[in-house]
Write an enzyme that holds these catalytic residues in place. Structure first.
Site, PDB file in Angstrom:
ATOM      1  N   ARG A  66     -18.414 -23.824 -10.331  1.00 25.97           N
ATOM      2  CA  ARG A  66     -17.453 -24.909  -9.189  1.00 25.97           C
ATOM      3  C   ARG A  66     -18.248 -25.896  -8.832  1.00 25.97           C
ATOM      4  O   ARG A  66     -18.173 -26.876  -9.423  1.00 25.97           O
ATOM      5  CB  ARG A  66     -15.950 -24.688  -9.176  1.00 25.97           C
ATOM      6  CG  ARG A  66     -14.886 -26.047  -8.873  1.00 25.97           C
ATOM      7  CD  ARG A  66     -14.022 -25.049  -8.883  1.00 25.97           C
ATOM      8  NE  ARG A  66     -13.007 -26.234  -8.657  1.00 25.97           N
ATOM      9  CZ  ARG A  66     -12.058 -26.539  -7.429  1.00 25.97           C
ATOM     10  NH1 ARG A  66     -12.441 -25.707  -6.090  1.00 25.97           N
ATOM     11  NH2 ARG A  66     -11.506 -27.397  -6.882  1.00 25.97           N
ATOM     12  N   HIS A  70     -18.784 -29.653 -10.031  1.00 31.07           N
ATOM     13  CA  HIS A  70     -18.609 -31.211  -9.031  1.00 31.07           C
ATOM     14  C   HIS A  70     -19.604 -31.012  -8.387  1.00 31.07           C
ATOM     15  O   HIS A  70     -19.742 -33.213  -8.404  1.00 31.07           O
ATOM     16  CB  HIS A  70     -17.845 -30.881  -7.256  1.00 31.07           C
ATOM     17  CG  HIS A  70     -16.323 -30.099  -8.103  1.00 31.07           C
ATOM     18  ND1 HIS A  70     -15.250 -29.852  -6.801  1.00 31.07           N
ATOM     19  CD2 HIS A  70     -15.411 -29.894  -8.961  1.00 31.07           C
ATOM     20  CE1 HIS A  70     -13.797 -30.492  -7.625  1.00 31.07           C
ATOM     21  NE2 HIS A  70     -14.609 -29.601  -8.252  1.00 31.07           N
ATOM     22  N   ASP A  71     -21.004 -31.067  -8.543  1.00 30.06           N
ATOM     23  CA  ASP A  71     -21.726 -31.503  -8.151  1.00 30.06           C
ATOM     24  C   ASP A  71     -22.121 -33.066  -9.486  1.00 30.06           C
ATOM     25  O   ASP A  71     -22.774 -33.863  -9.311  1.00 30.06           O
ATOM     26  CB  ASP A  71     -23.636 -31.137  -7.825  1.00 30.06           C
ATOM     27  CG  ASP A  71     -24.394 -31.790  -7.381  1.00 30.06           C
ATOM     28  OD1 ASP A  71     -24.420 -32.911  -6.746  1.00 30.06           O
ATOM     29  OD2 ASP A  71     -25.964 -31.349  -7.830  1.00 30.06           O
ATOM     30  N   SER A  80     -25.567 -33.996  -3.790  1.00 29.82           N
ATOM     31  CA  SER A  80     -25.254 -34.987  -3.428  1.00 29.82           C
ATOM     32  C   SER A  80     -23.075 -34.029  -2.821  1.00 29.82           C
ATOM     33  O   SER A  80     -22.648 -34.453  -1.261  1.00 29.82           O
ATOM     34  CB  SER A  80     -24.104 -36.622  -3.859  1.00 29.82           C
ATOM     35  OG  SER A  80     -23.347 -36.060  -4.802  1.00 29.82           O
ATOM     36  N   ASN A  98     -12.011 -31.432  -3.720  1.00 27.26           N
ATOM     37  CA  ASN A  98     -12.913 -30.525  -2.590  1.00 27.26           C
ATOM     38  C   ASN A  98     -12.728 -28.996  -3.073  1.00 27.26           C
ATOM     39  O   ASN A  98     -12.838 -28.492  -2.281  1.00 27.26           O
ATOM     40  CB  ASN A  98     -13.783 -30.779  -1.064  1.00 27.26           C
ATOM     41  CG  ASN A  98     -12.724 -30.273  -0.476  1.00 27.26           C
ATOM     42  OD1 ASN A  98     -11.507 -30.053  -0.411  1.00 27.26           O
ATOM     43  ND2 ASN A  98     -13.128 -30.483   1.215  1.00 27.26           N
ATOM     44  N   PRO A 167     -12.448 -34.475 -12.372  1.00 24.59           N
ATOM     45  CA  PRO A 167     -10.775 -34.548 -12.697  1.00 24.59           C
ATOM     46  C   PRO A 167      -9.741 -34.044 -11.895  1.00 24.59           C
ATOM     47  O   PRO A 167      -9.494 -32.829 -11.428  1.00 24.59           O
ATOM     48  CB  PRO A 167     -11.330 -34.216 -14.246  1.00 24.59           C
ATOM     49  CG  PRO A 167     -12.224 -33.098 -14.775  1.00 24.59           C
ATOM     50  CD  PRO A 167     -13.008 -34.196 -12.857  1.00 24.59           C
ATOM     51  N   HIS A 197     -13.023 -21.914 -16.589  1.00 24.75           N
ATOM     52  CA  HIS A 197     -11.896 -21.092 -16.161  1.00 24.75           C
ATOM     53  C   HIS A 197     -11.977 -19.504 -16.470  1.00 24.75           C
ATOM     54  O   HIS A 197     -10.377 -19.293 -16.283  1.00 24.75           O
ATOM     55  CB  HIS A 197     -10.845 -22.185 -16.311  1.00 24.75           C
ATOM     56  CG  HIS A 197     -11.143 -23.531 -16.005  1.00 24.75           C
ATOM     57  ND1 HIS A 197     -10.354 -24.433 -15.413  1.00 24.75           N
ATOM     58  CD2 HIS A 197     -11.794 -23.888 -14.672  1.00 24.75           C
ATOM     59  CE1 HIS A 197     -10.402 -25.146 -14.595  1.00 24.75           C
ATOM     60  NE2 HIS A 197     -11.311 -24.776 -13.869  1.00 24.75           N
ATOM     61  N   THR A 198     -12.824 -18.531 -17.121  1.00 26.37           N
ATOM     62  CA  THR A 198     -12.198 -16.991 -17.049  1.00 26.37           C
ATOM     63  C   THR A 198     -12.630 -16.496 -15.596  1.00 26.37           C
ATOM     64  O   THR A 198     -12.279 -14.952 -15.548  1.00 26.37           O
ATOM     65  CB  THR A 198     -13.336 -16.665 -18.064  1.00 26.37           C
ATOM     66  OG1 THR A 198     -13.613 -15.643 -18.313  1.00 26.37           O
ATOM     67  CG2 THR A 198     -14.652 -17.091 -17.717  1.00 26.37           C
TER      68      THR A 198
HETATM   69  C1  HEM Z   1     -11.972 -29.362 -17.480  1.00 20.89           C
HETATM   70  C2  HEM Z   1     -11.785 -29.852 -16.281  1.00 20.89           C
HETATM   71  C3  HEM Z   1     -11.148 -29.128 -15.130  1.00 20.89           C
HETATM   72  C4  HEM Z   1     -10.207 -29.891 -14.143  1.00 20.89           C
HETATM   73  C5  HEM Z   1      -9.039 -29.994 -14.264  1.00 20.89           C
HETATM   74  C6  HEM Z   1     -10.679 -28.283 -13.379  1.00 20.89           C
HETATM   75  C7  HEM Z   1      -9.769 -28.419 -11.933  1.00 20.89           C
HETATM   76  C8  HEM Z   1     -10.395 -26.931 -11.746  1.00 20.89           C
HETATM   77  C9  HEM Z   1      -8.580 -26.689 -10.548  1.00 20.89           C
HETATM   78  C10 HEM Z   1      -8.080 -27.239  -9.925  1.00 20.89           C
HETATM   79  C11 HEM Z   1      -9.026 -25.499 -10.171  1.00 20.89           C
HETATM   80  C12 HEM Z   1      -8.720 -24.271  -8.833  1.00 20.89           C
HETATM   81  C13 HEM Z   1      -8.773 -24.915  -7.616  1.00 20.89           C
HETATM   82  C14 HEM Z   1      -8.587 -24.045  -5.941  1.00 20.89           C
HETATM   83  O1  HEM Z   1      -7.552 -24.968  -6.558  1.00 20.89           O
HETATM   84  O2  HEM Z   1      -8.501 -23.376  -5.184  1.00 20.89           O
HETATM   85  C15 HEM Z   1     -10.826 -25.138 -10.609  1.00 20.89           C
HETATM   86  C16 HEM Z   1     -11.423 -24.167 -10.348  1.00 20.89           C
HETATM   87  C17 HEM Z   1     -12.694 -23.522 -10.868  1.00 20.89           C
HETATM   88  N1  HEM Z   1     -13.011 -24.479 -11.569  1.00 20.89           N
HETATM   89 FE1  HEM Z   1     -12.553 -26.273 -12.923  1.00 20.89          FE
HETATM   90  N2  HEM Z   1     -11.215 -28.113 -13.738  1.00 20.89           N
HETATM   91  C18 HEM Z   1     -12.311 -28.377 -14.587  1.00 20.89           C
HETATM   92  C19 HEM Z   1     -13.604 -28.125 -15.246  1.00 20.89           C
HETATM   93  C20 HEM Z   1     -14.402 -27.014 -14.873  1.00 20.89           C
HETATM   94  C21 HEM Z   1     -15.600 -26.876 -15.277  1.00 20.89           C
HETATM   95  C22 HEM Z   1     -16.308 -28.120 -16.059  1.00 20.89           C
HETATM   96  C23 HEM Z   1     -16.356 -25.389 -14.444  1.00 20.89           C
HETATM   97  C24 HEM Z   1     -17.938 -25.581 -14.554  1.00 20.89           C
HETATM   98  C25 HEM Z   1     -18.550 -25.415 -15.353  1.00 20.89           C
HETATM   99  C26 HEM Z   1     -15.046 -25.113 -14.033  1.00 20.89           C
HETATM  100  C27 HEM Z   1     -15.321 -23.867 -12.773  1.00 20.89           C
HETATM  101  C28 HEM Z   1     -14.580 -23.742 -12.326  1.00 20.89           C
HETATM  102  C29 HEM Z   1     -14.109 -22.775 -11.671  1.00 20.89           C
HETATM  103  C30 HEM Z   1     -15.103 -21.473 -11.646  1.00 20.89           C
HETATM  104  C31 HEM Z   1     -13.714 -22.863 -10.568  1.00 20.89           C
HETATM  105  C32 HEM Z   1     -12.367 -21.809  -9.562  1.00 20.89           C
HETATM  106  C33 HEM Z   1     -12.914 -21.587  -8.738  1.00 20.89           C
HETATM  107  C34 HEM Z   1     -12.476 -21.103  -7.591  1.00 20.89           C
HETATM  108  O3  HEM Z   1     -12.927 -19.846  -7.547  1.00 20.89           O
HETATM  109  O4  HEM Z   1     -12.992 -20.811  -6.195  1.00 20.89           O
HETATM  110  N3  HEM Z   1     -14.139 -26.658 -14.039  1.00 20.89           N
HETATM  111  N4  HEM Z   1     -11.293 -25.781 -11.524  1.00 20.89           N
HETATM  112  C1  LIG Z   2     -12.315 -30.378   1.996  1.00 22.87           C
HETATM  113  O1  LIG Z   2     -11.699 -31.825   2.986  1.00 22.87           O
HETATM  114  C2  LIG Z   2     -11.047 -31.454   3.580  1.00 22.87           C
HETATM  115  C3  LIG Z   2     -10.450 -32.388   4.391  1.00 22.87           C
HETATM  116  O2  LIG Z   2      -9.550 -33.251   3.571  1.00 22.87           O
HETATM  117  C4  LIG Z   2     -11.708 -30.750   5.107  1.00 22.87           C
HETATM  118  O3  LIG Z   2     -10.297 -29.966   5.761  1.00 22.87           O
HETATM  119  C5  LIG Z   2     -12.099 -29.086   4.810  1.00 22.87           C
HETATM  120  O4  LIG Z   2     -12.379 -28.686   5.032  1.00 22.87           O
HETATM  121  C6  LIG Z   2     -12.983 -29.915   3.572  1.00 22.87           C
HETATM  122  N1  LIG Z   2     -13.681 -27.914   2.997  1.00 22.87           N
HETATM  123  C7  LIG Z   2     -14.557 -28.250   2.901  1.00 22.87           C
HETATM  124  C8  LIG Z   2     -15.100 -27.229   2.056  1.00 22.87           C
HETATM  125  O5  LIG Z   2     -15.985 -29.120   3.689  1.00 22.87           O
END
Ligand code: HEM
Ligand SMILES: *[C@@H]1O[C@H](CO)[C@@H](O)[C@H](O)[C@H]1NC(C)=O
Ligand SMILES: *[C@@H]1O[C@H](CO)[C@@H](O)[C@H](O)[C@H]1NC(C)=O
Ligand SMILES: *[C@@H]1O[C@H](CO)[C@@H](O)[C@H](O)[C@H]1NC(C)=O
Ligand SMILES: *[C@@H]1O[C@H](CO)[C@@H](O)[C@H](O)[C@H]1NC(C)=O
Ligand SMILES: *[C@@H]1O[C@H](CO)[C@@H](O)[C@H](O)[C@H]1NC(C)=O
Ligand SMILES: *[C@@H]1O[C@H](CO)[C@@H](O)[C@H](O)[C@H]1NC(C)=O
Ligand SMILES: *[C@@H]1O[C@H](CO)[C@@H](O)[C@H](O)[C@H]1NC(C)=O
Ligand SMILES: *[C@@H]1O[C@H](CO)[C@@H](O)[C@H](O)[C@H]1NC(C)=O
Ligand SMILES: *[C@@H]1O[C@H](CO)[C@@H](O)[C@H](O)[C@H]1NC(C)=O
Ligand SMILES: *[C@@H]1O[C@H](CO)[C@@H](O)[C@H](O)[C@H]1NC(C)=O
Ligand SMILES: *[C@@H]1O[C@H](CO)[C@@H](O)[C@H](O)[C@H]1NC(C)=O
Length: 328
Positions: A66, A70-71, A80, A98, A167, A197-198
């Site tokens: 992830r 994001h980078d 960045s 973030n 997004p 998201h697998t």
């Molecule tokens: C299509 C648009 C996408 C949206 C709207 C999106 C949104 C999100 C959100 C909301 C989370 C949950 C974060 C949390 O609540 O902790 C998440 C997790 C994650 N996303 Fe996406 N994502 C998108 C695309 C991607 C892409 C392109 C990748 C990588 C190629 C990715 C990889 C991941 C991974 C691996 C997690 C799990 C992170 C964790 O376990 O901490 N996502 N994503």
């Molecule tokens: C994400 O941003 C929040 C404030 O919006 C901050 O409190 C938190 O430490 C940040 N998380 C990381 C991993 O930098």
């Protein structure tokens, strides 16, 4: 006639100019094993340190994958996302999306090791791309996609840009498709990369409106599997819960596979953006294609390579940071 010849000259000039431009870009593009001569052990060091961390913490592959996403979506893949805020600026890290980014300590550790062996050579941006690949690949005991290198590090990180470019999980298909198109990624890339998201988790606040207040009438999202919704409600008890999290792929949450698509077909995609992939006929067709595991891995290799090349700084642009969380 004179006009015609002028036009021809103009067109020829434009074509030549374009070719020179293309050539220029080519000379500066990423390549396989960029550090072969400058730091031959670079990729092995990244792999070793990544393995050590993942062995102690199974949540890291998802965090690092992830982080790479994001980078790349903010100012290109330029590291960045790693920068801390300064007196002047609030960094990407502090932006709402973030939320729960993690694995920064792994990147710092890799960087420290690399600086010992080859100071000032390997960029933080490349470390992020490699660590994402290496962490996810551990369960396969081989690299499951190729990472080209030669990225350089940016010097700017702004929370406002993360907000504008990452997004949100509440976007509809049109907006989602536009967000990816802005990064040069098409609908196929969107569906294929969503397969990430697998692995990993989502926090309740990213989806609980689907459980409790979808249209503002205390209702549930009709596109969400109701059996699954009932089970999610036992975990996310109310709309304000920001701390509980659930796996995005409830079947094989740690395994990087194509199960995400089977989950989607059962209407168990966690976020609105996951469910939206079924609302457009083209993306629904691609989702069904990805039910073939072989196809998914082949396509993921292609799409993540494209993602890893978004807006990269190469040649003399940017810098090679000494410490990944601050500019030199
Ligand atoms: C299509 C648009 C996408 C949206 C709207 C999106 C949104 C999100 C959100 C909301 C989370 C949950 C974060 C949390 O609540 O902790 C998440 C997790 C994650 N996303 Fe996406 N994502 C998108 C695309 C991607 C892409 C392109 C990748 C990588 C190629 C990715 C990889 C991941 C991974 C691996 C997690 C799990 C992170 C964790 O376990 O901490 N996502 N994503
Ligand atoms: C994400 O941003 C929040 C404030 O919006 C901050 O409190 C938190 O430490 C940040 N998380 C990381 C991993 O930098
Ligand atoms: C990486 O780890 C392997 C296996 O533990 C070891 O043999 C190798 O020397 C390590 N390489 C570097 C550059 O540290
Ligand atoms: C960046 O922030 C992290 C977490 O707050 C901190 O551990 C690290 O030392 C900071 N980096 C620099 C260069 O100050
Ligand atoms: C703060 O902003 C000024 C002017 O925009 C700039 O010259 C300076 O380098 C910035 N300082 C930091 C620590 O980013
Ligand atoms: C595993 O890594 C994540 C992300 O950096 C961190 O939040 C968590 O505390 C770590 N868990 C352990 C047991 O170290
Ligand atoms: C992983 O691959 C290495 C080298 O290709 C091999 O020596 C090792 O036995 C493999 N480990 C597993 C668990 O398959
Ligand atoms: C999708 O979202 C955009 C931006 O919020 C909005 O303008 C548009 O009307 C929405 N499209 C549909 C079909 O709901
Ligand atoms: C549900 O949404 C409506 C409209 O946005 C709002 O007025 C109401 O307070 C929300 N209900 C809850 C429990 O938050
Ligand atoms: C919402 O749920 C969380 C976690 O279960 C709990 O800590 C919190 O008190 C609840 N808030 C309300 C308003 O019920
Ligand atoms: C809802 O999910 C269950 C598995 O939990 C599955 O058997 C069922 O077919 C799904 N329903 C729909 C409409 O996809
Ligand atoms: C599906 O998305 C594609 C690409 O954005 C678009 O061209 C097409 O019109 C959409 N189809 C439907 C049925 O909305």
């Amino acid at each position: 006639m004179v006009m015609r010849s002028d036009q021809h000259t103009l067109i020829l000039g434009l074509v030549l100019g374009f070719l020179v431009l293309l050539g220029g870009c080519h000379g500066k593009s990423l390549k396989k094993n960029f550090y072969r001569k400058s730091c031959p052990q670079a990729e092995e060091i990244v792999r070793n340190v990544t393995r050590r961390h993942v062995a102690a913490n199974f949540t890291l592959p998802a965090k690092l994958l992830r982080m790479h996403f994001h980078d790349c979506f903010v100012r290109g893949c330029d590291g960045s996302v790693l920068l801390n805020s300064t007196k002047n600026t609030t960094a990407e890290k502090e932006a709402i999306p973030n939320l729960t980014l993690g694995g920064f300590d792994v990147i710092d550790d890799i960087k420290a090791e690399l600086e010992k062996k080859c100071p000032g050579v390997v960029s933080c941006a490349d470390i992020v791309a490699l660590a994402a690949r290496d962490s996810v690949s551990i369960q396969f005991n081989r690299s499951i996609w190729e990472v080209q290198t030669g990225r350089r590090d940016g010097t700017v990180s702004l929370a406002s840009e993360a907000l504008a470019n990452i997004p949100s999980p509440f976007l509809n298909f049109t907006a989602l498709q536009r967000n990816f198109a802005n990064k040069g990624l098409n609908v196929r890339d969107l569906v294929v990369l969503s397969g990430a998201h697998t692995i990993g988790v989502g926090h309740c606040n990213a989806f609980s409106v689907r459980l409790y207040n979808f249209t503002g009438k205390g209702d549930q999202d009709p596109s969400l599997n109701s059996t699954y919704a009932a089970s999610l409600k036992t975990q996310c008890r109310n709309l304000t819960d920001k701390t509980t999290f659930v796996p995005m792929d409830p079947i094989t949450p740690l395994r990087f596979d194509n199960r995400y698509y089977a989950v989607l077909e059962q209407r168990r995609g966690l976020f609105e953006t996951d469910a939206e992939l079924l609302t457009n006929s083209t993306s629904a067709r691609i989702t069904r294609e990805m039910l073939s595991s072989h196809k998914f891995f082949t396509e993921f290799r292609k799409s993540i390579k494209k993602m890893g090349a978004i807006g990269v700084l190469t040649g003399k642009s940017g810098e090679i940071r000494k410490v990944c969380s601050k500019i030199n």
